[in-house]
Design a protein around this motif. Structure first.
Motif, mmCIF file in Angstrom:
data_model
loop_
_atom_site.group_PDB
_atom_site.id
_atom_site.type_symbol
_atom_site.label_atom_id
_atom_site.label_comp_id
_atom_site.label_asym_id
_atom_site.label_seq_id
_atom_site.Cartn_x
_atom_site.Cartn_y
_atom_site.Cartn_z
ATOM 1 N N LEU A 28 1.203 7.823 13.652
ATOM 2 C CA LEU A 28 2.364 7.424 12.856
ATOM 3 C C LEU A 28 1.954 6.480 11.726
ATOM 4 O O LEU A 28 2.483 6.556 10.612
ATOM 5 C CB LEU A 28 3.412 6.751 13.741
ATOM 6 C CG LEU A 28 4.098 7.651 14.781
ATOM 7 C CD1 LEU A 28 5.040 6.828 15.651
ATOM 8 C CD2 LEU A 28 4.852 8.789 14.112
ATOM 9 N N ASP A 29 0.999 5.604 11.996
ATOM 10 C CA ASP A 29 0.541 4.675 10.966
ATOM 11 C C ASP A 29 -0.173 5.421 9.841
ATOM 12 O O ASP A 29 0.008 5.104 8.655
ATOM 13 C CB ASP A 29 -0.387 3.634 11.590
ATOM 14 C CG ASP A 29 -0.506 2.379 10.737
ATOM 15 O OD1 ASP A 29 0.431 2.086 9.969
ATOM 16 O OD2 ASP A 29 -1.536 1.699 10.825
ATOM 17 N N ARG B 130 2.491 7.156 7.874
ATOM 18 C CA ARG B 130 3.193 6.172 7.050
ATOM 19 C C ARG B 130 2.432 5.888 5.763
ATOM 20 O O ARG B 130 2.994 5.897 4.661
ATOM 21 C CB ARG B 130 3.390 4.871 7.834
ATOM 22 C CG ARG B 130 3.978 3.726 7.008
ATOM 23 C CD ARG B 130 3.905 2.397 7.742
ATOM 24 N NE ARG B 130 2.535 1.978 8.016
ATOM 25 C CZ ARG B 130 1.734 1.408 7.115
ATOM 26 N NH1 ARG B 130 2.160 1.220 5.873
ATOM 27 N NH2 ARG B 130 0.517 1.041 7.441
ATOM 28 N N GLN B 131 1.137 5.661 5.895
ATOM 29 C CA GLN B 131 0.329 5.330 4.727
ATOM 30 C C GLN B 131 0.216 6.522 3.769
ATOM 31 O O GLN B 131 0.281 6.353 2.542
ATOM 32 C CB GLN B 131 -1.061 4.871 5.163
ATOM 33 C CG GLN B 131 -1.891 4.283 4.042
ATOM 34 C CD GLN B 131 -3.160 3.650 4.555
ATOM 35 O OE1 GLN B 131 -4.057 4.331 5.037
ATOM 36 N NE2 GLN B 131 -3.245 2.336 4.466
ATOM 37 N N ASN C 298 2.392 8.810 3.390
ATOM 38 C CA ASN C 298 3.695 8.943 2.733
ATOM 39 C C ASN C 298 3.821 7.958 1.576
ATOM 40 O O ASN C 298 4.325 8.304 0.504
ATOM 41 C CB ASN C 298 4.811 8.716 3.755
ATOM 42 C CG ASN C 298 6.186 8.743 3.126
ATOM 43 O OD1 ASN C 298 6.796 7.690 2.911
ATOM 44 N ND2 ASN C 298 6.689 9.918 2.813
ATOM 45 N N GLU C 299 3.332 6.746 1.785
ATOM 46 C CA GLU C 299 3.381 5.746 0.718
ATOM 47 C C GLU C 299 2.522 6.157 -0.467
ATOM 48 O O GLU C 299 2.875 5.877 -1.627
ATOM 49 C CB GLU C 299 2.921 4.388 1.259
ATOM 50 C CG GLU C 299 3.908 3.744 2.227
ATOM 51 C CD GLU C 299 3.436 2.409 2.739
ATOM 52 O OE1 GLU C 299 2.264 2.050 2.469
ATOM 53 O OE2 GLU C 299 4.227 1.708 3.404
ATOM 54 N N SER D 93 12.320 9.746 9.618
ATOM 55 C CA SER D 93 11.389 9.088 8.699
ATOM 56 C C SER D 93 11.428 7.574 8.895
ATOM 57 O O SER D 93 10.399 6.903 8.831
ATOM 58 C CB SER D 93 11.732 9.448 7.255
ATOM 59 O OG SER D 93 13.075 9.104 6.949
ATOM 60 N N THR D 94 12.607 7.024 9.177
ATOM 61 C CA THR D 94 12.732 5.577 9.403
ATOM 62 C C THR D 94 11.947 5.156 10.635
ATOM 63 O O THR D 94 11.237 4.132 10.623
ATOM 64 C CB THR D 94 14.212 5.191 9.577
ATOM 65 O OG1 THR D 94 14.925 5.528 8.386
ATOM 66 C CG2 THR D 94 14.352 3.702 9.847
ATOM 67 N N THR E 269 9.374 6.765 11.984
ATOM 68 C CA THR E 269 7.955 6.970 11.690
ATOM 69 C C THR E 269 7.388 5.804 10.898
ATOM 70 O O THR E 269 6.263 5.352 11.145
ATOM 71 C CB THR E 269 7.758 8.279 10.911
ATOM 72 O OG1 THR E 269 8.251 9.373 11.693
ATOM 73 C CG2 THR E 269 6.295 8.519 10.581
ATOM 74 N N LEU E 270 8.147 5.288 9.961
ATOM 75 C CA LEU E 270 7.683 4.181 9.132
ATOM 76 C C LEU E 270 7.676 2.851 9.874
ATOM 77 O O LEU E 270 6.757 2.042 9.715
ATOM 78 C CB LEU E 270 8.570 4.062 7.889
ATOM 79 C CG LEU E 270 8.492 5.207 6.875
ATOM 80 C CD1 LEU E 270 9.578 5.052 5.827
ATOM 81 C CD2 LEU E 270 7.127 5.261 6.226
ATOM 82 N N ASN E 271 8.687 2.614 10.701
ATOM 83 C CA ASN E 271 8.865 1.289 11.302
ATOM 84 C C ASN E 271 8.080 1.052 12.584
ATOM 85 O O ASN E 271 7.700 -0.083 12.883
ATOM 86 C CB ASN E 271 10.350 1.045 11.570
ATOM 87 C CG ASN E 271 11.131 0.799 10.293
ATOM 88 O OD1 ASN E 271 10.557 0.412 9.283
ATOM 89 N ND2 ASN E 271 12.429 1.031 10.328
ATOM 90 N N ARG F 170 0.645 -5.844 8.225
ATOM 91 C CA ARG F 170 0.536 -4.442 7.822
ATOM 92 C C ARG F 170 -0.665 -3.870 8.552
ATOM 93 O O ARG F 170 -1.732 -4.453 8.570
ATOM 94 C CB ARG F 170 0.302 -4.320 6.313
ATOM 95 C CG ARG F 170 1.452 -4.876 5.508
ATOM 96 C CD ARG F 170 2.650 -3.964 5.522
ATOM 97 N NE ARG F 170 2.389 -2.789 4.699
ATOM 98 C CZ ARG F 170 3.322 -1.872 4.460
ATOM 99 N NH1 ARG F 170 4.504 -1.994 4.989
ATOM 100 N NH2 ARG F 170 3.046 -0.836 3.713
#
Length: 302
Positions: free
Chosen positions: A178-179, A182-183, A185-186, A283-284, A286-288, A301
Motif C-alpha cells: 500500500l505504501d 501510495r507513492q 500514485n503521488e 483510494s482513501t 490505500t493512502l492513509n 512519512r
C-alpha cells in the motif's frame, strides 16, 4: 465479484503457498478470461523452523538448512504456478527475510543498518532472482523493489495480504505494498481511477473455518492492533465463487507445496473451498493506512 476480460492482475504473496490459498481460483479465472497475471513472492519462506526440522527429521539446524529449504519452497512455488496455468516467468521472487518483514518496517527501515535473518544469516537477498546486488534487508529497499514490480507490469488489480491479518509477515507486507502504491500514485505512475486494490486473509480468528471472523474484522486494525482500525472499518468484502475446475486446479497447486503440507496440511485444506473472499480498499484507505502505521513508529512519512 465480476472479473473483467483481459485483466492485468498482480498478486503479492508473503510466502510460497499464500498465492494458492488466497487467490488460486482468481488467478485461474483471470487467465480464462484472457488476462495476464504476475505473482510476487516477497520471501522464499526460508525462516520456518518447524518446517525445516520436519523436512530434515532432526532438531539441529544450520543456516545452510534454511537456505536449502528456501530454495525448495521456491521450486514448489513454480510447480504451483504451473498448476494454476502460469509459467515460471510469471513468478517474481524478491528473496526478503521470512519472519522479518515487520522488523524491516519498524526497526530496519534504512539500508545503513540492514536486518540479518537469524535463520539464513543473510542481510540481503542472495537468491538468484534478486533484482539488484545492492539491495539490502531494509524497509526502504523492500518498498523500492515492490515499486519496481508494479511499474514493470502496471496491473489493473493489485491483490495483497490484508493489513488486519494476524501474521506479522502478512499484515506488514500488505502495508508495504500500500505504501508503494501510495507513492506511485503521488508520482502519477498509478491512478486509482484505473487501479483497484483488493486484500485477502490467511491468518485470522476462525478464518476461514467459520463466519465468526466477520464479527471481529470491523473493529480490527493492522495486525490485530488498533492502528488504522477506523480507516479499515468500512472496507467492503466480495465473494468469488469458484467452478469445479477452478477448485481442482487450486487443489493441484496446493499439492505442489509439499513441504507445507507436511507441517500444515489440515490448516491448508481449510482453504480448499468453493469461494474466495477479497476486501476492496478505497483510494482513501490505500493512502492513509501506511501513513498512519508509519506514524506509529515515529516516521511521519514512510
Amino acid at each position: 465479484m465480476e472479473i473483467p476480460v483481459g485483466l492485468r492482475l498482480m498478486v503479492f504473496s508473503p510466502h510460497p503457498d499464500d498465492e494458492t490459498l488466497a487467490a488460486g481460483g482468481l488467478i485461474q479465472r483471470v487467465l480464462e478470461k484472457g488476462g495476464s497475471v504476475r505473482v510476487v513472492f516477497v520471501t522464499n519462506g526460508d525462516g520456518y523452523t518447524e518446517g525445516v526440522r520436519t523436512s530434515l527429521k532432526e532438531k539441529n539446524t544450520s543456516s545452510n538448512d534454511f537456505i536449502e529449504y528456501g530454495e525448495k519452497r521456491h521450486d514448489e512455488a513454480l510447480g504451483a504456478l504451473r498448476a494454476l496455468g502460469l509459467q515460471p516467468e510469471n513468478g517474481i521472487f524478491l528473496g526478503f527475510p521470512d519472519d522479518g518483514i515487520d522488523d524491516l518496517w519498524s526497526q530496519h527501515w534504512s539500508s545503513i543498518r540492514p536486518y540479518t535473518s537469524p535463520y539464513t544469516r543473510y542481510s540481503r537477498p542472495e537468491y538468484k532472482e534478486r533484482f539488484s546486488r545492492w539491495t539490502e534487508y531494509a524497509g526502504m529497499d523492500l518498498k523500492e523493489e515492490i515499486s519496481r514490480t508494479l511499474e514493470g507490469f502496471i496491473p489493473d488489480w493489485i491483490v495483497l495480504p490484508d493489513p488486519r491479518d494476524y501474521h506479522p509477515d502478512h499484515c506488514t507486507t500488505g502495508v508495504f505494498v500500500l505504501d508503494a502504491v501510495r507513492q506511485l500514485n503521488e508520482k502519477g505512475d498509478i491512478s486509482f481511477s484505473e487501479t483497484k486494490i483488493f486484500t485477502y486473509l490467511v491468518h485470522y480468528f476462525d478464518y476461514p473455518s467459520s463466519n465468526q471472523w466477520i464479527k471481529e474484522i470491523s473493529v480490527t486494525g493492522i495486525g490485530g492492533t488498533r492502528a488504522a482500525g477506523k480507516v479499515l472499518a468500512s472496507a467492503q468484502w466480495y465473494n468469488l465463487h469458484l467452478t469445479a475446475n477452478e477448485l481442482e486446479g487450486k487443489k493441484r497447486a496446493l499439492a505442489a507445496h509439499h513441504t507445507q503440507i507436511q507441517v500444515l496440511g489440515e490448516f491448508l485444506k481449510e482453504f480448499m473451498r468453493s469461494d474466495e473472499l477479497f476486501c476492496q480498499l478505497s483510494s482513501t484507505q490505500t493512502l492513509n493506512i501506511p501513513i498512519e502505521y508509519a506514524a506509529r513508529f515515529k516516521r511521519s512519512r514512510s
